[in-house]
Design an enzyme around this catalytic site. Structure first.
Site, PDB file in Angstrom:
ATOM      1  N   TYR A  63      36.124 -24.637 -66.722  1.00 39.25           N
ATOM      2  CA  TYR A  63      36.262 -23.820 -67.943  1.00 39.25           C
ATOM      3  C   TYR A  63      37.684 -23.942 -68.497  1.00 39.25           C
ATOM      4  O   TYR A  63      37.887 -24.219 -69.683  1.00 39.25           O
ATOM      5  CB  TYR A  63      35.926 -22.341 -67.654  1.00 39.25           C
ATOM      6  CG  TYR A  63      36.401 -21.435 -68.765  1.00 39.25           C
ATOM      7  CD1 TYR A  63      35.698 -21.361 -69.962  1.00 39.25           C
ATOM      8  CD2 TYR A  63      37.586 -20.693 -68.639  1.00 39.25           C
ATOM      9  CE1 TYR A  63      36.163 -20.570 -71.013  1.00 39.25           C
ATOM     10  CE2 TYR A  63      38.053 -19.908 -69.679  1.00 39.25           C
ATOM     11  CZ  TYR A  63      37.335 -19.845 -70.860  1.00 39.25           C
ATOM     12  OH  TYR A  63      37.809 -19.074 -71.893  1.00 39.25           O
ATOM     13  N   LYS A  93      39.483 -25.664 -72.131  1.00 39.28           N
ATOM     14  CA  LYS A  93      40.407 -25.038 -73.097  1.00 39.28           C
ATOM     15  C   LYS A  93      41.587 -25.974 -73.354  1.00 39.28           C
ATOM     16  O   LYS A  93      41.999 -26.171 -74.492  1.00 39.28           O
ATOM     17  CB  LYS A  93      40.896 -23.684 -72.578  1.00 39.28           C
ATOM     18  CG  LYS A  93      39.816 -22.616 -72.588  1.00 39.28           C
ATOM     19  CD  LYS A  93      39.424 -22.241 -74.006  1.00 39.28           C
ATOM     20  CE  LYS A  93      38.054 -21.635 -74.100  1.00 39.28           C
ATOM     21  NZ  LYS A  93      37.475 -21.532 -75.412  1.00 39.28           N
ATOM     22  N   SER A 149      43.228 -19.895 -74.283  1.00 35.95           N
ATOM     23  CA  SER A 149      43.306 -18.890 -73.222  1.00 35.95           C
ATOM     24  C   SER A 149      44.605 -19.015 -72.448  1.00 35.95           C
ATOM     25  O   SER A 149      45.154 -20.124 -72.291  1.00 35.95           O
ATOM     26  CB  SER A 149      42.127 -19.132 -72.276  1.00 35.95           C
ATOM     27  OG  SER A 149      42.260 -18.382 -71.104  1.00 35.95           O
TER      28      SER A 149
HETATM   29  P1  NAD Z   1      31.172 -14.399 -75.625  1.00 36.99           P
HETATM   30  O1  NAD Z   1      30.349 -15.154 -74.654  1.00 36.99           O
HETATM   31  O2  NAD Z   1      30.975 -12.924 -75.724  1.00 36.99           O
HETATM   32  O3  NAD Z   1      31.012 -15.006 -77.096  1.00 36.99           O
HETATM   33  C1  NAD Z   1      30.747 -16.359 -77.320  1.00 36.99           C
HETATM   34  C2  NAD Z   1      29.627 -16.430 -78.346  1.00 36.99           C
HETATM   35  O4  NAD Z   1      29.351 -17.791 -78.620  1.00 36.99           O
HETATM   36  C3  NAD Z   1      28.323 -15.802 -77.854  1.00 36.99           C
HETATM   37  O5  NAD Z   1      27.797 -14.965 -78.852  1.00 36.99           O
HETATM   38  C4  NAD Z   1      27.415 -16.997 -77.584  1.00 36.99           C
HETATM   39  O6  NAD Z   1      26.053 -16.676 -77.802  1.00 36.99           O
HETATM   40  C5  NAD Z   1      27.956 -18.011 -78.571  1.00 36.99           C
HETATM   41  N1  NAD Z   1      27.774 -19.409 -78.175  1.00 36.99           N
HETATM   42  C6  NAD Z   1      28.058 -19.980 -76.976  1.00 36.99           C
HETATM   43  N2  NAD Z   1      27.782 -21.290 -77.008  1.00 36.99           N
HETATM   44  C7  NAD Z   1      27.344 -21.562 -78.267  1.00 36.99           C
HETATM   45  C8  NAD Z   1      26.916 -22.743 -78.928  1.00 36.99           C
HETATM   46  N3  NAD Z   1      26.872 -23.925 -78.290  1.00 36.99           N
HETATM   47  N4  NAD Z   1      26.522 -22.653 -80.221  1.00 36.99           N
HETATM   48  C9  NAD Z   1      26.561 -21.470 -80.863  1.00 36.99           C
HETATM   49  N5  NAD Z   1      26.935 -20.319 -80.301  1.00 36.99           N
HETATM   50  C10 NAD Z   1      27.334 -20.365 -79.015  1.00 36.99           C
HETATM   51  O7  NAD Z   1      32.697 -14.742 -75.308  1.00 36.99           O
HETATM   52  P2  NAD Z   1      34.020 -14.052 -75.837  1.00 36.99           P
HETATM   53  O8  NAD Z   1      34.613 -13.281 -74.717  1.00 36.99           O
HETATM   54  O9  NAD Z   1      33.771 -13.399 -77.127  1.00 36.99           O
HETATM   55  O10 NAD Z   1      34.913 -15.346 -76.022  1.00 36.99           O
HETATM   56  C11 NAD Z   1      35.062 -15.984 -77.277  1.00 36.99           C
HETATM   57  C12 NAD Z   1      35.957 -17.182 -77.109  1.00 36.99           C
HETATM   58  O11 NAD Z   1      37.213 -16.771 -76.579  1.00 36.99           O
HETATM   59  C13 NAD Z   1      35.449 -18.248 -76.145  1.00 36.99           C
HETATM   60  O12 NAD Z   1      35.812 -19.500 -76.644  1.00 36.99           O
HETATM   61  C14 NAD Z   1      36.186 -17.948 -74.868  1.00 36.99           C
HETATM   62  O13 NAD Z   1      36.306 -19.086 -74.061  1.00 36.99           O
HETATM   63  C15 NAD Z   1      37.526 -17.523 -75.409  1.00 36.99           C
HETATM   64  N6  NAD Z   1      38.288 -16.676 -74.501  1.00 36.99           N
HETATM   65  C16 NAD Z   1      37.748 -15.538 -74.009  1.00 36.99           C
HETATM   66  C17 NAD Z   1      38.470 -14.735 -73.142  1.00 36.99           C
HETATM   67  C18 NAD Z   1      37.859 -13.509 -72.521  1.00 36.99           C
HETATM   68  O14 NAD Z   1      38.388 -13.024 -71.526  1.00 36.99           O
HETATM   69  N7  NAD Z   1      36.797 -12.951 -73.056  1.00 36.99           N
HETATM   70  C19 NAD Z   1      39.778 -15.098 -72.795  1.00 36.99           C
HETATM   71  C20 NAD Z   1      40.321 -16.270 -73.330  1.00 36.99           C
HETATM   72  C21 NAD Z   1      39.564 -17.056 -74.191  1.00 36.99           C
HETATM   73  C1  WQD Z   2      41.268 -10.014 -63.668  1.00 33.28           C
HETATM   74  C2  WQD Z   2      41.824  -9.538 -62.350  1.00 33.28           C
HETATM   75  C3  WQD Z   2      40.938 -10.651 -60.405  1.00 33.28           C
HETATM   76  C4  WQD Z   2      36.868  -9.120 -60.748  1.00 33.28           C
HETATM   77  C5  WQD Z   2      39.593 -14.987 -66.502  1.00 33.28           C
HETATM   78  C6  WQD Z   2      39.662 -16.429 -66.886  1.00 33.28           C
HETATM   79  C7  WQD Z   2      40.531 -16.603 -68.085  1.00 33.28           C
HETATM   80  C8  WQD Z   2      40.104 -15.706 -69.228  1.00 33.28           C
HETATM   81  C9  WQD Z   2      39.864 -14.294 -68.781  1.00 33.28           C
HETATM   82  C10 WQD Z   2      37.877 -16.013 -70.200  1.00 33.28           C
HETATM   83  C11 WQD Z   2      42.103 -10.686 -61.383  1.00 33.28           C
HETATM   84  C12 WQD Z   2      40.576  -9.177 -60.408  1.00 33.28           C
HETATM   85  C13 WQD Z   2      38.200  -9.382 -60.968  1.00 33.28           C
HETATM   86  C14 WQD Z   2      36.491  -8.358 -59.606  1.00 33.28           C
HETATM   87  C15 WQD Z   2      38.814  -8.165 -59.045  1.00 33.28           C
HETATM   88  N1  WQD Z   2      38.987 -16.345 -69.827  1.00 33.28           N
HETATM   89  N2  WQD Z   2      39.155  -8.907 -60.130  1.00 33.28           N
HETATM   90  N3  WQD Z   2      37.491  -7.892 -58.795  1.00 33.28           N
HETATM   91  O1  WQD Z   2      40.918 -14.044 -63.785  1.00 33.28           O
HETATM   92  O2  WQD Z   2      42.633 -13.034 -65.359  1.00 33.28           O
HETATM   93  O3  WQD Z   2      40.912 -14.517 -66.228  1.00 33.28           O
HETATM   94  O4  WQD Z   2      39.073 -14.242 -67.601  1.00 33.28           O
HETATM   95  O5  WQD Z   2      37.111 -16.323 -70.935  1.00 33.28           O
HETATM   96  O6  WQD Z   2      40.443 -17.928 -68.473  1.00 33.28           O
HETATM   97  O7  WQD Z   2      40.196 -17.176 -65.802  1.00 33.28           O
HETATM   98  O8  WQD Z   2      40.275 -12.265 -65.482  1.00 33.28           O
HETATM   99  O9  WQD Z   2      38.777 -10.322 -65.453  1.00 33.28           O
HETATM  100  O10 WQD Z   2      38.230 -12.310 -63.976  1.00 33.28           O
HETATM  101  O11 WQD Z   2      40.177 -10.881 -63.423  1.00 33.28           O
HETATM  102  O12 WQD Z   2      39.676  -7.715 -58.255  1.00 33.28           O
HETATM  103  O13 WQD Z   2      35.306  -8.120 -59.343  1.00 33.28           O
HETATM  104  O14 WQD Z   2      40.847  -8.727 -61.708  1.00 33.28           O
HETATM  105  O15 WQD Z   2      41.299 -11.061 -59.114  1.00 33.28           O
HETATM  106  O16 WQD Z   2      43.284 -10.379 -60.719  1.00 33.28           O
HETATM  107  P1  WQD Z   2      41.247 -13.494 -65.102  1.00 33.28           P
HETATM  108  P2  WQD Z   2      39.255 -11.447 -64.597  1.00 33.28           P
END
Ligand code: NAD
Ligand code: WQD
Length: 341
Positions: A151, A155, A126
């Protein structure tokens, strides 16, 4: 012969879109997911979209007996490890849970790979590892920043763990993908972001307001040092992000180096207020919001340089933020209709 890709967390938001793209590109896919943040229906939606049914194993990635079964039953070419807990606020109150699931999960996967001679892993990292970056855009060489929640720490620890693992095990390859802010949904409206709990992230929150489940959005601060005072992020359509994984799979199957790191974003920053206005405009709806105080730990601005992914993976996002917001709303409408029937 077709290559089998194991996706952990493959029914989640990013995982499900990636599975669709992998199947469309001719890969075989198996999924491990414990459904802690996803729904079993996603499996049939994947089949509706692609005409193919991935193999599904319901369970936890930390369950060694399950991993033994999955790795014995399938000739796996590469693992994409999505499965993790990802709610930043929850991680602050439940740090042990986050360290346990996000770190023990990766260790269990790496051990199974070692035992079964699977040599390739792509990891969901991330942009959070850059903290509040001093210089923009963030390149892969931007120094790791101060991380302000468990969290984000998981990562970073995972990145270190995987780096040490490939260093110690000759022939192993890893690609760490640092995602910026994925939003949007598949154009079919069948799959999208559907968190089980009240969302922390901006677009899922906006969708709850649009669905009138929450009466307004709070914009966290309009006094940042940005053109309109609200924070800036790099919002990438989840289908573009998913395609980045397919490109990374192609790369990892031919790679020489043990470790590569790529940013996956668009290279373009959008403020919270710009995003809210774009949502209203493209979907022709009102979106009540108030300006609230800053959220603790938020970076002022973060967006990616995607030059390296462009050059080495051929990564080229196709969709705009407007496309993503339209698709996210379409997913909401379709979902609302579905739940009424
Ligand atoms: P998500 O929660 O939609 O998907 C994660 C999936 O993993 C879910 O289906 C959940 O049921 C499954 N899961 C969780 N723990 C598990 C376990 N112990 N065993 C088996 N399955 C498990 O999340 P996402 O947004 O699709 O994110 C996917 C990956 O990307 C994560 O590692 C997250 O940290 C990373 N990531 C997400 C974002 C974001 O903004 N969505 C940003 C950066 C990194
Ligand atoms: C985006 C912007 C908030 C909600 C986080 C994790 C990162 C990654 C993605 C996930 C920010 C603003 C948000 C609200 C708002 N990981 N906001 N009102 O903070 O960039 O990143 O999610 O798995 O690790 O830290 O994303 O979507 O939370 O926020 O004003 O109700 O929206 O302040 O500027 P962020 P976000």
């Amino acid at each position: 012969m077709k290559k089998m890709i194991l996706t952990t967390g493959g029914l989640g938001f990013i995982g499900s879109h990636t599975v669709v793209d992998l199947l469309n590109e001719g890969y075989d896919v198996c999924i491990i997911d414990n459904l802690s943040n996803s729904h079993i229906e996603v499996l049939s939606y994947i089949q509706q979209i692609t005409g193919k049914m991935p193999k599904f194993y319901q369970g936890d990635v930390r369950d060694n007996a399950l991993l033994e079964k999955v790795f014995s039953e399938n000739d796996i070419s590469a693992v994409i490890h999505f499965a993790a807990l990802k709610a930043v606020a929850e991680s602050v109150v439940k740090p042990l849970l986050y360290y346990e699931v996000n770190i023990d999960g990766t260790i269990a996967i790496l051990k199974a790979m070692q035992k079964h001679h699977v040599h390739n892993i792509i990891f969901s990292s991330s942009a959070t590892v850059y903290g509040d970056p001093k210089v923009l855009p963030c390149t892969e060489d931007t120094p790791i920043g101060e991380i302000k929640n468990p969290y984000g720490e998981t990562k970073l620890i995972n990145e270190m763990l995987i780096k040490d693992f490939v260093k110690a095990n000759e022939g192993m390859h890893a690609i760490l993908l640092r995602y910026f802010n994925p939003i949007g949904a598949h154009a079919s409206g069948l799959i999208g972001e559907d968190p089980k709990d009240i969302p922390n992230n901006l677009v899922p929150y906006i969708l709850r307001v649009a669905a009138k489940k929450i009466d307004h959005l709070t914009v966290f601060g309009d006094d940042y040092d940005t053109p309109d005072g609200s924070c800036i992020r790099d919002y990438i359509h989840v289908c573009d992000l998913a395609h980045g994984h397919v490109l990374a799979i192609k790369k990892i199957l031919t790679i020489e180096e043990p470790l590569k790191i790529y940013n996956l974003g668009t290279g373009k920053g959008t403020s919270v207020l710009e995003l809210v206005n774009a949502f209203k405009k493209v979907n022709h709806i009102d979106l009540p919001y108030v300006i609230g105080p800053r959220r603790a730990g938020d970076a002022t601005a973060s967006y990616a340089s995607i030059d390296l992914a462009q050059k080495e993976l051929g990564f080229a996002p196709k969709f705009s933020v407007e496309d993503a917001l339209k698709d996210a709303y379409h997913f909401l409408i379709k979902h609302e209709e579905g739940s009424k029937n």
